[in-house]
Design a protein around this motif. Structure first.
Motif, PDB file in Angstrom:
ATOM      1  N   VAL A  40      45.885  49.039  52.324  1.00 39.06           N
ATOM      2  CA  VAL A  40      46.515  50.147  53.342  1.00 39.06           C
ATOM      3  C   VAL A  40      47.883  50.352  53.121  1.00 39.06           C
ATOM      4  O   VAL A  40      48.711  49.490  52.539  1.00 39.06           O
ATOM      5  N   PRO A  41      48.450  51.272  53.530  1.00 41.29           N
ATOM      6  CA  PRO A  41      50.125  51.380  53.420  1.00 41.29           C
ATOM      7  C   PRO A  41      50.827  50.440  54.420  1.00 41.29           C
ATOM      8  O   PRO A  41      50.223  49.961  55.266  1.00 41.29           O
ATOM      9  N   PRO A  42      52.000  50.262  54.121  1.00 46.98           N
ATOM     10  CA  PRO A  42      52.915  49.300  54.761  1.00 46.98           C
ATOM     11  C   PRO A  42      53.002  49.741  56.238  1.00 46.98           C
ATOM     12  O   PRO A  42      53.081  50.892  56.714  1.00 46.98           O
ATOM     13  N   GLY A  43      52.815  48.791  57.095  1.00 48.53           N
ATOM     14  CA  GLY A  43      52.970  48.983  58.692  1.00 48.53           C
ATOM     15  C   GLY A  43      51.610  49.130  59.335  1.00 48.53           C
ATOM     16  O   GLY A  43      51.471  49.319  60.534  1.00 48.53           O
ATOM     17  N   PHE A  44      50.750  49.170  58.275  1.00 47.76           N
ATOM     18  CA  PHE A  44      49.100  49.312  58.980  1.00 47.76           C
ATOM     19  C   PHE A  44      48.537  48.121  59.263  1.00 47.76           C
ATOM     20  O   PHE A  44      48.688  47.091  58.525  1.00 47.76           O
ATOM     21  N   ALA A  45      47.848  47.854  60.206  1.00 48.04           N
ATOM     22  CA  ALA A  45      47.358  46.610  60.664  1.00 48.04           C
ATOM     23  C   ALA A  45      45.936  46.869  60.791  1.00 48.04           C
ATOM     24  O   ALA A  45      45.421  47.784  61.467  1.00 48.04           O
ATOM     25  N   VAL A  46      45.090  45.986  59.887  1.00 45.36           N
ATOM     26  CA  VAL A  46      43.730  46.441  59.699  1.00 45.36           C
ATOM     27  C   VAL A  46      43.057  45.677  60.784  1.00 45.36           C
ATOM     28  O   VAL A  46      43.159  44.396  60.994  1.00 45.36           O
ATOM     29  N   LEU A  47      42.250  46.518  61.685  1.00 41.72           N
ATOM     30  CA  LEU A  47      41.292  45.995  62.687  1.00 41.72           C
ATOM     31  C   LEU A  47      39.954  45.558  62.144  1.00 41.72           C
ATOM     32  O   LEU A  47      39.304  44.678  62.584  1.00 41.72           O
ATOM     33  N   ARG A  48      39.405  46.553  61.227  1.00 42.36           N
ATOM     34  CA  ARG A  48      37.933  45.993  60.659  1.00 42.36           C
ATOM     35  C   ARG A  48      37.997  47.064  59.542  1.00 42.36           C
ATOM     36  O   ARG A  48      38.616  48.004  59.554  1.00 42.36           O
ATOM     37  N   PHE A  49      36.788  46.537  58.792  1.00 39.66           N
ATOM     38  CA  PHE A  49      36.654  47.428  57.528  1.00 39.66           C
ATOM     39  C   PHE A  49      34.952  47.142  57.126  1.00 39.66           C
ATOM     40  O   PHE A  49      34.540  46.224  57.453  1.00 39.66           O
ATOM     41  N   GLU A  50      34.420  47.978  56.345  1.00 39.32           N
ATOM     42  CA  GLU A  50      32.956  48.061  56.050  1.00 39.32           C
ATOM     43  C   GLU A  50      32.959  48.842  54.624  1.00 39.32           C
ATOM     44  O   GLU A  50      33.613  49.972  54.502  1.00 39.32           O
ATOM     45  N   PRO A  51      32.358  48.154  53.760  1.00 39.41           N
ATOM     46  CA  PRO A  51      31.482  46.993  53.735  1.00 39.41           C
ATOM     47  C   PRO A  51      32.363  45.763  53.452  1.00 39.41           C
ATOM     48  O   PRO A  51      33.442  45.976  52.679  1.00 39.41           O
ATOM     49  N   THR A  52      32.077  44.687  53.961  1.00 38.52           N
ATOM     50  CA  THR A  52      32.865  43.400  53.713  1.00 38.52           C
ATOM     51  C   THR A  52      32.573  42.822  52.214  1.00 38.52           C
ATOM     52  O   THR A  52      33.388  42.107  51.767  1.00 38.52           O
ATOM     53  N   GLU A  53      31.156  42.997  51.828  1.00 38.01           N
ATOM     54  CA  GLU A  53      30.829  42.645  50.686  1.00 38.01           C
ATOM     55  C   GLU A  53      29.797  43.595  50.020  1.00 38.01           C
ATOM     56  O   GLU A  53      29.584  44.510  50.424  1.00 38.01           O
ATOM     57  N   ILE A  54      29.931  43.610  48.587  1.00 43.17           N
ATOM     58  CA  ILE A  54      29.314  44.599  47.712  1.00 43.17           C
ATOM     59  C   ILE A  54      28.435  43.843  46.659  1.00 43.17           C
ATOM     60  O   ILE A  54      28.929  43.153  46.015  1.00 43.17           O
ATOM     61  N   ASP A  55      27.018  44.197  46.648  1.00 41.71           N
ATOM     62  CA  ASP A  55      26.278  43.912  45.290  1.00 41.71           C
ATOM     63  C   ASP A  55      26.895  44.786  44.030  1.00 41.71           C
ATOM     64  O   ASP A  55      26.455  45.674  43.920  1.00 41.71           O
ATOM     65  N   LEU A  56      27.742  44.010  43.165  1.00 38.95           N
ATOM     66  CA  LEU A  56      27.996  44.741  42.051  1.00 38.95           C
ATOM     67  C   LEU A  56      27.277  44.581  40.883  1.00 38.95           C
ATOM     68  O   LEU A  56      26.852  43.293  40.421  1.00 38.95           O
ATOM     69  N   VAL A  57      26.610  45.696  40.463  1.00 34.15           N
ATOM     70  CA  VAL A  57      25.680  45.540  39.016  1.00 34.15           C
ATOM     71  C   VAL A  57      26.594  46.145  37.812  1.00 34.15           C
ATOM     72  O   VAL A  57      27.077  46.928  37.946  1.00 34.15           O
ATOM     73  N   VAL A  58      26.788  45.022  36.901  1.00 35.94           N
ATOM     74  CA  VAL A  58      27.401  45.238  35.917  1.00 35.94           C
ATOM     75  C   VAL A  58      26.472  45.101  34.474  1.00 35.94           C
ATOM     76  O   VAL A  58      25.605  44.383  34.550  1.00 35.94           O
ATOM     77  N   GLY A  59      26.876  46.007  33.543  1.00 35.71           N
ATOM     78  CA  GLY A  59      26.289  45.568  32.087  1.00 35.71           C
ATOM     79  C   GLY A  59      27.252  45.708  30.961  1.00 35.71           C
ATOM     80  O   GLY A  59      28.308  46.228  31.367  1.00 35.71           O
ATOM     81  N   ASP A  60      26.668  45.554  30.043  1.00 37.10           N
ATOM     82  CA  ASP A  60      27.439  46.056  28.686  1.00 37.10           C
ATOM     83  C   ASP A  60      27.723  47.311  28.538  1.00 37.10           C
ATOM     84  O   ASP A  60      27.000  48.108  28.804  1.00 37.10           O
ATOM     85  N   GLU A  61      29.051  47.615  28.167  1.00 36.24           N
ATOM     86  CA  GLU A  61      29.303  49.038  27.790  1.00 36.24           C
ATOM     87  C   GLU A  61      28.547  49.599  26.958  1.00 36.24           C
ATOM     88  O   GLU A  61      28.382  50.765  27.103  1.00 36.24           O
ATOM     89  N   ALA A  62      28.181  48.830  25.921  1.00 40.60           N
ATOM     90  CA  ALA A  62      27.321  49.589  24.488  1.00 40.60           C
ATOM     91  C   ALA A  62      25.887  49.917  25.332  1.00 40.60           C
ATOM     92  O   ALA A  62      25.293  50.603  24.537  1.00 40.60           O
TER      93      ALA A  62
END
Length: 332
Positions: A308-330
């Protein structure tokens, strides 16, 4: 022995005749002579009065009171004073050389009292003993009522609001209360004294100023002065905002790997200065995934963190985690 005698009878006779002659001349036509003398006296007096002049001045009327009673209604505040005398003498008397007053100090009861208007000479009027001074009216009526002293709070009156992004955090008046003094029937109904309006429309920081008190009744006086100190604390307004449709960004992913499944949008709830929040949009807020530990194709459950920009206080955010699916670029 012979004696010589002198005969005085003829001389005495002549004296008597002379006295009678003078008296006769005095009494001759006496009504006309008396009238002439009277006219001469009147002319002298008339000429003397004819040389006199009059000057009219208006002077304030002072009221002498005792400690227990005060005026409870409007009364004569100025009187007309007429000064009569020789022109030069009148010219030497200024408007401030004559004072008018009524003495009400003997009266110690509620009601309307009649008192004589008195004149006091000062300055040049004291030196001119032959001046004639009279006052109009000769008497006045003054309504008196028992005095009451009471302490009441002071209430500041604010006008306008600070500019956008600022707010009044607190105000303070010093002293917070004052004593009021006046007729009992008037003082009893005053529960507070207000200040004049204080303009807040351009204030962006703390300030202190002197402000006058508004007298709610002309017969009531403020003990200790008619101004107070006003202080206001102006702060930047803090606001809450939720940024939706926030992009989730993957950082430090191996160049030979790619994200196969699309990432959802996130949201971030922040607290910041109102002016700052108004300057930023959702595109200025992100959720970050650190993929530095991803070493090959597969599904990884990774935490997110807000950016977030300077001076912002984060109270909460969503999602807190992600299932990241990755594979070979080829590809497979």
């Amino acid at each position: 022995m012979s004696t010589t005698r002198t005969n005085s009878s003829p001389m005495k006779g002549r004296l008597r005749l002379k006295s009678r002659s003078v008296l006769a001349r005095v009494l001759d036509n006496w009504p006309a002579k008396v009238l002439s003398v009277t006219v001469a006296v009147l002319l002298t007096v008339f000429n003397s009065f004819a040389r006199l002049e009059e000057r009219s001045i208006t002077v304030p009327l002072s009221v002498v009171l005792n400690e227990e009673y005060v005026p409870a209604a409007a009364h004569t505040e100025k009187v007309r004073v007429v000064v009569r005398g020789e022109p030069d003498a009148i010219d030497r008397v200024s408007d401030t050389d004559v004072e008018a007053f009524v003495d009400l100090s003997p009266y110690r009861s509620d009601g309307v009292h009649r008192a004589t208007v008195n004149i006091a000479r000062t300055g040049g009027a004291l030196e001119e003993n032959h001046l004639e001074i009279r006052v109009e009216p000769l008497e006045i009526e003054v309504a008196l009522e028992r005095r009451l002293v009471r302490r009441v709070p002071v209430e500041p009156v604010l006008f306008g609001v600070p500019p956008a992004g600022y707010e009044i955090a607190s105000t303070r008046v010093t002293p917070p209360s004052i004593e009021i003094d006046g007729p009992r029937s008037r003082v009893e109904f005053i529960t507070a004294v207000k200040t004049e309006q204080v303009d807040m429309s351009s204030r962006t920081e703390e300030f202190t100023t002197r402000v006058s008190l508004v007298n709610p009744d002309p017969f009531v006086a403020f003990r200790g002065g008619d101004t107070v100190e006003f202080r206001a604390q102006i702060d930047e307004r803090i606001a809450l905002a939720t940024f939706d449709s926030v992009e989730i960004v993957v950082l430090d992913l191996d160049p030979d790997l790619i994200v196969l499944a699309p990432l959802p949008a996130g949201s971030v709830r922040v607290q910041a200065r109102e002016l700052d929040i108004e300057r930023y949009q959702s595109t200025d807020v992100q959720l970050i995934i650190d993929a530095q530990g991803v070493d090959g194709p597969g599904t990884y459950t990774l935490p997110t963190r807000p950016d977030v920009p300077p001076g912002f206080a984060v109270l909460r955010f969503e999602p807190t985690e992600i299932d990241l699916v990755v594979g070979d670029e080829a590809g497979p």
